[in-house]
Design an enzyme around this catalytic site. Structure first.
Site, PDB file in Angstrom:
ATOM      1  N   GLY A  13       4.578   5.395  -5.698  1.00  0.00           N
ATOM      2  CA  GLY A  13       3.304   4.719  -5.916  1.00  0.00           C
ATOM      3  C   GLY A  13       2.931   3.865  -4.714  1.00  0.00           C
ATOM      4  O   GLY A  13       3.704   3.745  -3.758  1.00  0.00           O
ATOM      5  N   ASP A  14       1.715   3.341  -4.747  1.00  0.00           N
ATOM      6  CA  ASP A  14       1.223   2.472  -3.669  1.00  0.00           C
ATOM      7  C   ASP A  14       1.239   3.149  -2.308  1.00  0.00           C
ATOM      8  O   ASP A  14       1.443   2.499  -1.281  1.00  0.00           O
ATOM      9  CB  ASP A  14       2.035   1.159  -3.611  1.00  0.00           C
ATOM     10  CG  ASP A  14       2.036   0.440  -4.939  1.00  0.00           C
ATOM     11  OD1 ASP A  14       0.981   0.434  -5.592  1.00  0.00           O
ATOM     12  OD2 ASP A  14       3.085  -0.098  -5.339  1.00  0.00           O
ATOM     13  N   GLU A  15       1.020   4.450  -2.278  1.00  0.00           N
ATOM     14  CA  GLU A  15       1.011   5.182  -1.003  1.00  0.00           C
ATOM     15  C   GLU A  15      -0.332   5.056  -0.295  1.00  0.00           C
ATOM     16  O   GLU A  15      -0.459   5.458   0.861  1.00  0.00           O
ATOM     17  CB  GLU A  15       1.288   6.689  -1.234  1.00  0.00           C
ATOM     18  CG  GLU A  15       2.632   7.007  -1.866  1.00  0.00           C
ATOM     19  CD  GLU A  15       2.541   7.076  -3.380  1.00  0.00           C
ATOM     20  OE1 GLU A  15       1.514   6.651  -3.943  1.00  0.00           O
ATOM     21  OE2 GLU A  15       3.507   7.563  -4.004  1.00  0.00           O
ATOM     22  N   GLY A  41      -3.180   0.249  -9.796  1.00  0.00           N
ATOM     23  CA  GLY A  41      -4.185  -0.695  -9.314  1.00  0.00           C
ATOM     24  C   GLY A  41      -4.514  -0.480  -7.864  1.00  0.00           C
ATOM     25  O   GLY A  41      -3.617  -0.296  -7.052  1.00  0.00           O
ATOM     26  N   HIS A  42      -5.794  -0.453  -7.542  1.00  0.00           N
ATOM     27  CA  HIS A  42      -6.166  -0.459  -6.141  1.00  0.00           C
ATOM     28  C   HIS A  42      -7.509  -1.145  -5.930  1.00  0.00           C
ATOM     29  O   HIS A  42      -8.290  -1.307  -6.855  1.00  0.00           O
ATOM     30  CB  HIS A  42      -6.142   0.948  -5.545  1.00  0.00           C
ATOM     31  CG  HIS A  42      -7.046   1.917  -6.214  1.00  0.00           C
ATOM     32  ND1 HIS A  42      -6.614   2.791  -7.178  1.00  0.00           N
ATOM     33  CD2 HIS A  42      -8.356   2.136  -6.071  1.00  0.00           C
ATOM     34  CE1 HIS A  42      -7.640   3.511  -7.593  1.00  0.00           C
ATOM     35  NE2 HIS A  42      -8.702   3.143  -6.946  1.00  0.00           N
ATOM     36  N   GLN A 222       0.397   6.135  -9.900  1.00  0.00           N
ATOM     37  CA  GLN A 222       1.848   6.077  -9.630  1.00  0.00           C
ATOM     38  C   GLN A 222       2.232   7.145  -8.592  1.00  0.00           C
ATOM     39  O   GLN A 222       1.438   7.460  -7.731  1.00  0.00           O
ATOM     40  CB  GLN A 222       2.673   6.233 -10.919  1.00  0.00           C
ATOM     41  CG  GLN A 222       2.649   5.008 -11.830  1.00  0.00           C
ATOM     42  CD  GLN A 222       1.446   4.959 -12.727  1.00  0.00           C
ATOM     43  OE1 GLN A 222       1.136   5.916 -13.419  1.00  0.00           O
ATOM     44  NE2 GLN A 222       0.739   3.860 -12.727  1.00  0.00           N
ATOM     45  N   VAL A 298      -0.977  -5.193  -9.013  1.00  0.00           N
ATOM     46  CA  VAL A 298      -1.009  -5.504 -10.443  1.00  0.00           C
ATOM     47  C   VAL A 298      -0.107  -6.695 -10.769  1.00  0.00           C
ATOM     48  O   VAL A 298      -0.489  -7.593 -11.509  1.00  0.00           O
ATOM     49  CB  VAL A 298      -0.586  -4.260 -11.278  1.00  0.00           C
ATOM     50  CG1 VAL A 298      -0.594  -4.570 -12.768  1.00  0.00           C
ATOM     51  CG2 VAL A 298      -1.518  -3.088 -10.987  1.00  0.00           C
ATOM     52  N   THR A 299       1.114  -6.703 -10.185  1.00  0.00           N
ATOM     53  CA  THR A 299       2.085  -7.730 -10.588  1.00  0.00           C
ATOM     54  C   THR A 299       2.368  -8.751  -9.482  1.00  0.00           C
ATOM     55  O   THR A 299       3.109  -9.706  -9.703  1.00  0.00           O
ATOM     56  CB  THR A 299       3.418  -7.071 -10.998  1.00  0.00           C
ATOM     57  OG1 THR A 299       3.887  -6.285  -9.892  1.00  0.00           O
ATOM     58  CG2 THR A 299       3.246  -6.175 -12.206  1.00  0.00           C
ATOM     59  N   SER A 411      -4.357   7.979   8.079  1.00  0.00           N
ATOM     60  CA  SER A 411      -4.997   6.678   8.016  1.00  0.00           C
ATOM     61  C   SER A 411      -4.412   5.777   9.095  1.00  0.00           C
ATOM     62  O   SER A 411      -3.197   5.630   9.213  1.00  0.00           O
ATOM     63  CB  SER A 411      -4.796   6.063   6.632  1.00  0.00           C
ATOM     64  OG  SER A 411      -5.340   4.761   6.626  1.00  0.00           O
ATOM     65  N   VAL A 412      -5.311   5.157   9.897  1.00  0.00           N
ATOM     66  CA  VAL A 412      -4.857   4.304  11.006  1.00  0.00           C
ATOM     67  C   VAL A 412      -5.305   2.852  10.810  1.00  0.00           C
ATOM     68  O   VAL A 412      -5.246   2.048  11.737  1.00  0.00           O
ATOM     69  CB  VAL A 412      -5.357   4.858  12.371  1.00  0.00           C
ATOM     70  CG1 VAL A 412      -4.627   6.151  12.706  1.00  0.00           C
ATOM     71  CG2 VAL A 412      -6.869   5.080  12.370  1.00  0.00           C
TER      72      VAL A 412
HETATM   73  P1  IMO Z   1      -0.158   2.763  -8.401  1.00  0.00           P
HETATM   74  O1  IMO Z   1      -1.062   3.720  -9.110  1.00  0.00           O
HETATM   75  C1  IMO Z   1       3.935   1.282  -7.930  1.00  0.00           C
HETATM   76  C2  IMO Z   1       6.455   1.064 -11.519  1.00  0.00           C
HETATM   77  C3  IMO Z   1       6.830  -0.310 -12.039  1.00  0.00           C
HETATM   78  C4  IMO Z   1       8.195  -0.007 -12.628  1.00  0.00           C
HETATM   79  C5  IMO Z   1       8.016   1.386 -13.226  1.00  0.00           C
HETATM   80  C6  IMO Z   1       7.713   1.407 -14.708  1.00  0.00           C
HETATM   81  O2  IMO Z   1      -0.796   1.485  -8.017  1.00  0.00           O
HETATM   82  O3  IMO Z   1       0.541   3.440  -7.275  1.00  0.00           O
HETATM   83  P2  IMO Z   1       5.531   0.842 -16.134  1.00  0.00           P
HETATM   84  O4  IMO Z   1       4.777  -0.442 -16.301  1.00  0.00           O
HETATM   85  O5  IMO Z   1       4.683   1.960 -15.595  1.00  0.00           O
HETATM   86  O6  IMO Z   1       6.301   1.254 -17.362  1.00  0.00           O
HETATM   87  O7  IMO Z   1       6.652   0.519 -15.010  1.00  0.00           O
HETATM   88  O8  IMO Z   1       6.926   1.972 -12.510  1.00  0.00           O
HETATM   89  N1  IMO Z   1       5.013   1.292 -11.365  1.00  0.00           N
HETATM   90  C7  IMO Z   1       4.366   1.336 -10.175  1.00  0.00           C
HETATM   91  N2  IMO Z   1       4.826   1.128  -8.921  1.00  0.00           N
HETATM   92  N3  IMO Z   1       2.646   1.635  -8.103  1.00  0.00           N
HETATM   93  C8  IMO Z   1       2.168   1.881  -9.342  1.00  0.00           C
HETATM   94  O9  IMO Z   1       0.927   2.362  -9.545  1.00  0.00           O
HETATM   95  C9  IMO Z   1       3.033   1.691 -10.464  1.00  0.00           C
HETATM   96  N4  IMO Z   1       2.901   1.817 -11.804  1.00  0.00           N
HETATM   97  C10 IMO Z   1       4.115   1.597 -12.337  1.00  0.00           C
HETATM   98  O10 IMO Z   1       6.909  -1.256 -11.009  1.00  0.00           O
HETATM   99  O11 IMO Z   1       9.156   0.081 -11.613  1.00  0.00           O
HETATM  100 MG    MG Z   2      -1.002   0.129  -6.589  1.00  0.00          MG
END
Ligand code: IMO
Ligand code: MG
Length: 426
Positions: A13-15, A41-42, A222, A298-299, A411-412
């Site tokens: 996630g968060d790529e 979240g973004h 994710q 998000v957190t 992306s740069v």
């Molecule tokens: P985006 O879409 C990064 C991680 C949580 C935790 C695990 C389980 O922004 O890339 P959950 O609440 O889903 O049951 O948590 O998954 N996690 C993410 N990590 N980006 C996300 O979303 C995430 N959504 C859940 O930190 O390790």
């Molecule tokens: Mg995110």
């Protein structure tokens, strides 16, 4: 040129999926979110304003793009309402958004149980976002969920009351405070009225769109390593966040998807607990964290940082079947003398080219690194691949060769125009 693509996170996630889906959603007739909920979240910039999206697909800012919240999602109506309210107040009409009547409702007892279960796990906790995601999917699979079709039905108060009675017993078992029925219903009944016009049968909408050759973008949340089947189980989220989820989470026929784009961060991050073979605990990790502001949207937790893991990426490429990838945050690596990339794992003295299923084995894996020369130049103004410093070009080419996929976008910088379009695919 493909007319229906899945954009999928290839790591934890968060790529940078937000930036890529924004780019492609401007060309899409339909954008579909197919799994997860407000654990994602973004931040999206539109007309100089910044918006924070967690549940709503990123095509929402374009009036002509239909945004579908797919059946594979778990949707918290309270948080979705507040997300919508911000957009409505900003002047968006939101008549370009529908919710699948088959999507599951993420309710207050799911959130409560998510927190209580995490506390109960103590040092074995997953590190969830505490948004109720796991408990809501648990109910879905055990055929005990409440879907949007039920949420907008006149029987909802009765169904909710029955569920809450049982859930309150479970909450009490974990030592939590029972949830008040009257208070909850007052809020949910208002929301049920509010959401009525948005809830639709969406399989037929997608089928008609496909027949009319509309361009459809499937927006993953994710990432593959957080996938319930293919991720670092049990340190995963509870949905199929890999490309397969786009099929089951939207109702599009499998034969209608034309391609997959994997989103690859130029290094690796993860938030929450669980194994991370290329994790770094040094100044480089701290520098990357500050330079790229690697803190959860998000957190707000600091993200763990590591080198690029091509062994994991190859696995991810196989799971998703992506021929193309978008390489994100390459600018963050500028100024590092030598950059290591992991090409395989060593497990108990043997070289392996996959990610083990066993958690114990994964913790024992050691990264096998190749060292590549870095580059000093600021690359944020570069718009053509050939204008990148040669070592940056070689970094991209090395990834392409190792994972057998083509970079279509690089992306740069964070801004939407700080992008190299290497191949126009959608
Ligand atoms: P985006 O879409 C990064 C991680 C949580 C935790 C695990 C389980 O922004 O890339 P959950 O609440 O889903 O049951 O948590 O998954 N996690 C993410 N990590 N980006 C996300 O979303 C995430 N959504 C859940 O930190 O390790
Ligand atoms: Mg995110």
């Amino acid at each position: 040129m493909m007319r229906s693509i899945v954009v999928v996170g290839s790591q934890w996630g968060d790529e940078g999926k937000g930036k890529v889906t924004n780019y492609y959603s401007a060309k899409a007739d339909i954008v579909v979110r197919y799994q997860g909920g407000n654990n994602a979240g973004h931040t999206v910039k539109f007309d100089g304003q910044e918006f924070h999206l967690q549940t709503i697909p990123s095509g929402i800012f374009n009036e002509k793009t239909l945004n579908i919240l797919g059946n594979g999602m778990v949707i918290n109506p309270i948080s979705l309402y507040s997300e919508m309210k911000t957009l409505l107040d900003a002047g968006f009409k939101l008549n370009n958004m529908v919710i699948s009547s088959r999507a599951n409702v993420d309710l207050n007892y799911h959130l409560e149980l998510d927190g209580l279960k995490e506390a109960h796990l103590k040092d074995k906790k997953i590190g969830t976002t505490k948004k109720g995601i796991g408990p809501c999917y648990t109910d879905k699979i055990s055929r005990d969920g409440i879907r949007f079709a039920d949420f907008i039905d006149e029987d909802f108060p009765k169904i909710y009351a029955e569920h809450l009675k049982e859930k309150n017993e479970e909450i009490a078992r974990y030592g939590g405070t029972p949830i008040d029925l009257e208070k909850s219903l007052k809020e949910y009944e208002k929301l049920s009225e509010f959401f009525k016009p948005y809830v639709k049968e969406t399989v037929s909408i997608l089928a008609k769109a496909k027949k009319a050759s509309k361009k459809i973008l499937f927006e993953g949340a994710q990432g593959t390593m957080l996938d319930i089947d293919f991720g670092t189980y049990p340190y995963v989220s509870s949905s199929n966040s890999s490309a397969g989820g786009a099929i089951t989470g939207s109702g599009i026929g499998i034969g209608y998807i034309e391609g997959v784009v994997g989103i690859v961060k130029a290094y690796t991050t993860r938030v929450g607990e669980g194994p991370f073979v290329t994790e770094l605990f040094n100044d480089l990790a701290d520098n990357i964290r500050e330079k790229a502001h690697e803190y959860g949207v998000v957190t707000h937790r600091p993200r763990r940082i590591g080198y690029l893991d091509l062994n994991q990426l190859r696995y991810s490429r196989n799971v998703n079947g992506f021929d193309y990838f978008a390489l994100m945050l390459l600018d963050i690596l500028s100024g590092i003398d030598e950059i290591k990339v992991c090409t395989s794992y060593e497990l108990d003295g043997k070289i392996i080219d996959y990610v083990p299923a066993s958690l114990k084995e994964t913790y024992r894996c050691k990264p096998v690194y190749v060292t590549l020369p870095g580059w000093k130049e600021d690359i944020s103004k570069v718009r053509k691949f050939e204008d990148l410093p040669i070592n940056a070009q070689n970094y991209v080419k090395f990834i392409e060769k190792e994972i057998d996929a083509h970079a279509c976008l690089i992306s740069v910088g964070p801004d939407h125009n700080e992008t190299i379009i290497k191949e126009d695919i959608f």
